[in-house]
Motif scaffolding. Structure first.
Motif, PDB file in Angstrom:
ATOM      1  N   GLY A   1      33.428  38.196  23.621  1.00  0.00           N
ATOM      2  CA  GLY A   1      33.648  39.471  22.944  1.00  0.00           C
ATOM      3  C   GLY A   1      32.468  39.835  22.057  1.00  0.00           C
ATOM      4  O   GLY A   1      31.990  40.976  22.057  1.00  0.00           O
ATOM      5  N   GLU A   2      31.966  38.852  21.334  1.00  0.00           N
ATOM      6  CA  GLU A   2      30.823  39.097  20.436  1.00  0.00           C
ATOM      7  C   GLU A   2      29.570  39.454  21.233  1.00  0.00           C
ATOM      8  O   GLU A   2      28.794  40.354  20.855  1.00  0.00           O
ATOM      9  CB  GLU A   2      30.564  37.868  19.564  1.00  0.00           C
ATOM     10  CG  GLU A   2      31.665  37.542  18.558  1.00  0.00           C
ATOM     11  CD  GLU A   2      31.794  38.598  17.455  1.00  0.00           C
ATOM     12  OE1 GLU A   2      30.884  39.440  17.313  1.00  0.00           O
ATOM     13  OE2 GLU A   2      32.821  38.587  16.740  1.00  0.00           O
ATOM     14  N   ALA A   3      29.327  38.735  22.343  1.00  0.00           N
ATOM     15  CA  ALA A   3      28.130  39.004  23.147  1.00  0.00           C
ATOM     16  C   ALA A   3      28.202  40.385  23.790  1.00  0.00           C
ATOM     17  O   ALA A   3      27.208  41.129  23.834  1.00  0.00           O
ATOM     18  CB  ALA A   3      27.968  37.923  24.222  1.00  0.00           C
ATOM     19  N   ILE A   4      29.376  40.740  24.286  1.00  0.00           N
ATOM     20  CA  ILE A   4      29.552  42.059  24.906  1.00  0.00           C
ATOM     21  C   ILE A   4      29.389  43.150  23.850  1.00  0.00           C
ATOM     22  O   ILE A   4      28.763  44.184  24.085  1.00  0.00           O
ATOM     23  CB  ILE A   4      30.931  42.138  25.599  1.00  0.00           C
ATOM     24  CG1 ILE A   4      30.947  41.198  26.809  1.00  0.00           C
ATOM     25  CG2 ILE A   4      31.263  43.564  26.011  1.00  0.00           C
ATOM     26  CD1 ILE A   4      32.331  40.936  27.381  1.00  0.00           C
ATOM     27  N   SER A   5      29.932  42.894  22.670  1.00  0.00           N
ATOM     28  CA  SER A   5      29.761  43.842  21.567  1.00  0.00           C
ATOM     29  C   SER A   5      28.282  44.076  21.270  1.00  0.00           C
ATOM     30  O   SER A   5      27.843  45.210  21.055  1.00  0.00           O
ATOM     31  CB  SER A   5      30.475  43.320  20.319  1.00  0.00           C
ATOM     32  OG  SER A   5      30.194  44.149  19.204  1.00  0.00           O
TER      33      SER A   5
ATOM     34  N   VAL B   1      37.712  50.030  27.359  1.00  0.00           N
ATOM     35  CA  VAL B   1      38.402  48.921  26.706  1.00  0.00           C
ATOM     36  C   VAL B   1      38.078  47.635  27.465  1.00  0.00           C
ATOM     37  O   VAL B   1      38.349  47.531  28.665  1.00  0.00           O
ATOM     38  CB  VAL B   1      39.932  49.135  26.688  1.00  0.00           C
ATOM     39  CG1 VAL B   1      40.614  47.991  25.951  1.00  0.00           C
ATOM     40  CG2 VAL B   1      40.282  50.480  26.070  1.00  0.00           C
ATOM     41  N   VAL B   2      37.471  46.684  26.765  1.00  0.00           N
ATOM     42  CA  VAL B   2      37.099  45.418  27.391  1.00  0.00           C
ATOM     43  C   VAL B   2      38.131  44.351  27.027  1.00  0.00           C
ATOM     44  O   VAL B   2      38.367  44.094  25.846  1.00  0.00           O
ATOM     45  CB  VAL B   2      35.693  44.962  26.925  1.00  0.00           C
ATOM     46  CG1 VAL B   2      35.312  43.650  27.617  1.00  0.00           C
ATOM     47  CG2 VAL B   2      34.659  46.047  27.201  1.00  0.00           C
ATOM     48  N   LEU B   3      38.732  43.754  28.048  1.00  0.00           N
ATOM     49  CA  LEU B   3      39.676  42.652  27.817  1.00  0.00           C
ATOM     50  C   LEU B   3      38.872  41.351  27.777  1.00  0.00           C
ATOM     51  O   LEU B   3      38.701  40.672  28.777  1.00  0.00           O
ATOM     52  CB  LEU B   3      40.723  42.601  28.926  1.00  0.00           C
ATOM     53  CG  LEU B   3      41.527  43.886  29.182  1.00  0.00           C
ATOM     54  CD1 LEU B   3      42.546  43.665  30.302  1.00  0.00           C
ATOM     55  CD2 LEU B   3      42.228  44.350  27.913  1.00  0.00           C
ATOM     56  N   ALA B   4      38.346  41.030  26.587  1.00  0.00           N
ATOM     57  CA  ALA B   4      37.487  39.845  26.425  1.00  0.00           C
ATOM     58  C   ALA B   4      38.321  38.653  26.005  1.00  0.00           C
ATOM     59  O   ALA B   4      38.100  38.032  24.958  1.00  0.00           O
ATOM     60  CB  ALA B   4      36.384  40.138  25.413  1.00  0.00           C
TER      61      ALA B   4
ATOM     62  N   LYS C   1      42.329  55.021  30.568  1.00  0.00           N
ATOM     63  CA  LYS C   1      41.071  54.473  30.061  1.00  0.00           C
ATOM     64  C   LYS C   1      40.382  53.585  31.108  1.00  0.00           C
ATOM     65  O   LYS C   1      41.004  53.077  32.036  1.00  0.00           O
ATOM     66  CB  LYS C   1      41.335  53.646  28.792  1.00  0.00           C
ATOM     67  CG  LYS C   1      41.819  54.506  27.621  1.00  0.00           C
ATOM     68  CD  LYS C   1      41.935  53.700  26.357  1.00  0.00           C
ATOM     69  CE  LYS C   1      42.565  54.519  25.236  1.00  0.00           C
ATOM     70  NZ  LYS C   1      41.698  55.623  24.757  1.00  0.00           N
ATOM     71  N   ILE C   2      39.064  53.409  30.933  1.00  0.00           N
ATOM     72  CA  ILE C   2      38.323  52.420  31.708  1.00  0.00           C
ATOM     73  C   ILE C   2      38.628  51.063  31.097  1.00  0.00           C
ATOM     74  O   ILE C   2      38.334  50.829  29.922  1.00  0.00           O
ATOM     75  CB  ILE C   2      36.807  52.704  31.664  1.00  0.00           C
ATOM     76  CG1 ILE C   2      36.496  54.058  32.324  1.00  0.00           C
ATOM     77  CG2 ILE C   2      36.033  51.577  32.340  1.00  0.00           C
ATOM     78  CD1 ILE C   2      35.032  54.494  32.207  1.00  0.00           C
ATOM     79  N   VAL C   3      39.258  50.184  31.868  1.00  0.00           N
ATOM     80  CA  VAL C   3      39.625  48.849  31.389  1.00  0.00           C
ATOM     81  C   VAL C   3      38.756  47.831  32.114  1.00  0.00           C
ATOM     82  O   VAL C   3      38.717  47.801  33.347  1.00  0.00           O
ATOM     83  CB  VAL C   3      41.123  48.564  31.638  1.00  0.00           C
ATOM     84  CG1 VAL C   3      41.466  47.118  31.279  1.00  0.00           C
ATOM     85  CG2 VAL C   3      41.985  49.538  30.829  1.00  0.00           C
ATOM     86  N   VAL C   4      38.049  47.006  31.358  1.00  0.00           N
ATOM     87  CA  VAL C   4      37.105  46.054  31.945  1.00  0.00           C
ATOM     88  C   VAL C   4      37.667  44.642  31.853  1.00  0.00           C
ATOM     89  O   VAL C   4      37.880  44.111  30.763  1.00  0.00           O
ATOM     90  CB  VAL C   4      35.741  46.127  31.226  1.00  0.00           C
ATOM     91  CG1 VAL C   4      34.753  45.176  31.894  1.00  0.00           C
ATOM     92  CG2 VAL C   4      35.207  47.558  31.230  1.00  0.00           C
ATOM     93  N   ASP C   5      37.902  44.058  33.022  1.00  0.00           N
ATOM     94  CA  ASP C   5      38.383  42.677  33.124  1.00  0.00           C
ATOM     95  C   ASP C   5      37.175  41.754  33.245  1.00  0.00           C
ATOM     96  O   ASP C   5      36.374  41.889  34.165  1.00  0.00           O
ATOM     97  CB  ASP C   5      39.281  42.559  34.363  1.00  0.00           C
ATOM     98  CG  ASP C   5      39.477  41.114  34.807  1.00  0.00           C
ATOM     99  OD1 ASP C   5      39.584  40.238  33.924  1.00  0.00           O
ATOM    100  OD2 ASP C   5      39.520  40.873  36.033  1.00  0.00           O
ATOM    101  N   ILE C   6      37.049  40.801  32.338  1.00  0.00           N
ATOM    102  CA  ILE C   6      35.895  39.885  32.366  1.00  0.00           C
ATOM    103  C   ILE C   6      36.316  38.459  32.733  1.00  0.00           C
ATOM    104  O   ILE C   6      35.506  37.533  32.680  1.00  0.00           O
ATOM    105  CB  ILE C   6      35.173  39.832  31.002  1.00  0.00           C
ATOM    106  CG1 ILE C   6      35.967  38.987  29.985  1.00  0.00           C
ATOM    107  CG2 ILE C   6      34.940  41.231  30.436  1.00  0.00           C
ATOM    108  CD1 ILE C   6      35.108  38.469  28.852  1.00  0.00           C
ATOM    109  N   THR C   7      37.573  38.283  33.125  1.00  0.00           N
ATOM    110  CA  THR C   7      38.109  36.923  33.219  1.00  0.00           C
ATOM    111  C   THR C   7      37.579  36.123  34.411  1.00  0.00           C
ATOM    112  O   THR C   7      37.239  36.668  35.455  1.00  0.00           O
ATOM    113  CB  THR C   7      39.650  36.937  33.332  1.00  0.00           C
ATOM    114  OG1 THR C   7      40.029  37.575  34.546  1.00  0.00           O
ATOM    115  CG2 THR C   7      40.266  37.651  32.147  1.00  0.00           C
TER     116      THR C   7
END
Lengths: 191, 191
Positions: free
Chosen positions: B13-17, B44-47, B67-73
């Motif tokens: 989350g911090e790196a994406i931020s 919205v990023v699901l970090a 919304k644009i929802v970003v799955d990073i899992t």
């Protein structure tokens, strides 16, 4: 030093031959006209498209007994170009392993394009060959031989990881086919 | 410029931020104590780890509509560390898409470690974020926003390619866990 047989004389077969030759190994190549030529290598690379594997197994299965057999295929479904032609929870390597129970089957070379393998570099990075398989001794032997040929090689895990290597190979091919990366580039590894 | 909500305040989350902030976007972060804070971002990023996604959907599904929802899992089975916890022919992104039919779900950021994302580099290469999803406009918007943050972004195909991105993410994690690559390295892309 090893004696290597490469079945297939396409771009990948030639590039793989160049890696082994650079490492001081002897290489014999097998084209379509060489059906009657016997395999004498300790390591046998199946540098052919996935749909051609069954014919080679039918023709040379007996000669592959006990040998290290290297599967380099990316079993892309070339009708849809949107999936792989093997079960989703399996891999071409697992299928081939099932058909060659007396051989020591490994996955390798499917995540490097012919161009980056022959050049020994992906952009600024040394080309790295990812190797997977359950026979630890066979895998260590192949990694040692590849590593002497000017490229790197990494043990990427057991036979189950061939699934991920094939997903990576497919992804890379689809990125190149879509002109997102060049056939001289793609994935490199910082180790 | 976009307004981005990031759910999850871990390393990713911090790196994406940091990527979004470098690109001149506004970012709001959501930790575990922020259950009552409303989401105001367009992206919205699901970090968060895959097992935590269902709770967020239950809690905030209505707010994610449109919304644009970003799955990073990377839905690694952490009991065996030898497979993924989603069906082999599917992906976490496909599962999440099924649970958020009113959202524009994309896959991104799962093939970059937090370290290479924050640094903007994988060894000598600029870090590249691979993005997949079926909503072309949402994907183009996300790629544009990421590209302004000092890293590259590539359209890696439709939702089906999330399967291959997750295989790549899993492979990279397993190589790092096995000390074959460092958490500050891994796969880079030569485009």
């Amino acid at each position: 030093m090893a004696h290597v047989s490469i079945i297939g004389t396409g771009n990948m077969g030639e590039a793989i031959s160049s890696v082994f030759t650079k490492g001081g190994n002897t290489v014999e190549m097998f084209g379509k006209a060489d059906a009657d030529k016997p395999i004498t290598g300790d390591i046998v690379v199946l540098a052919i498209p996935y749909p051609a594997v069954d014919d080679v197994i039918a023709q040379r299965g007996d000669q592959l007994q006990g040998k290290i057999v290297v599967d380099i295929t990316n079993p892309v479904n070339f009708e849809t170009f949107d999936s792989l032609a093997v079960p989703a929870n399996s891999s071409a390597t697992a299928v081939i392993t099932g058909k060659l129970p007396g051989s020591r089957v490994l996955k390798a070379f499917n995540t490097t394009f012919a161009g980056t393998l022959a050049a020994g570099a992906v952009g600024p990075l040394t080309t790295t060959v990812l190797v997977a398989g359950d026979d630890a001794d066979a895998k260590a032997a192949l990694i040692d031989v590849i590593s002497r040929g000017g490229v790197k090689a990494i043990d990427s895990g057991g036979l189950k990881r061939a699934r991920e290597l094939e997903a990576l190979g497919f992804l890379q091919i689809s990125l190149a086919a879509g002109e997102k990366v060049p056939w001289t580039g793609g994935f490199g590894i910082v180790a």
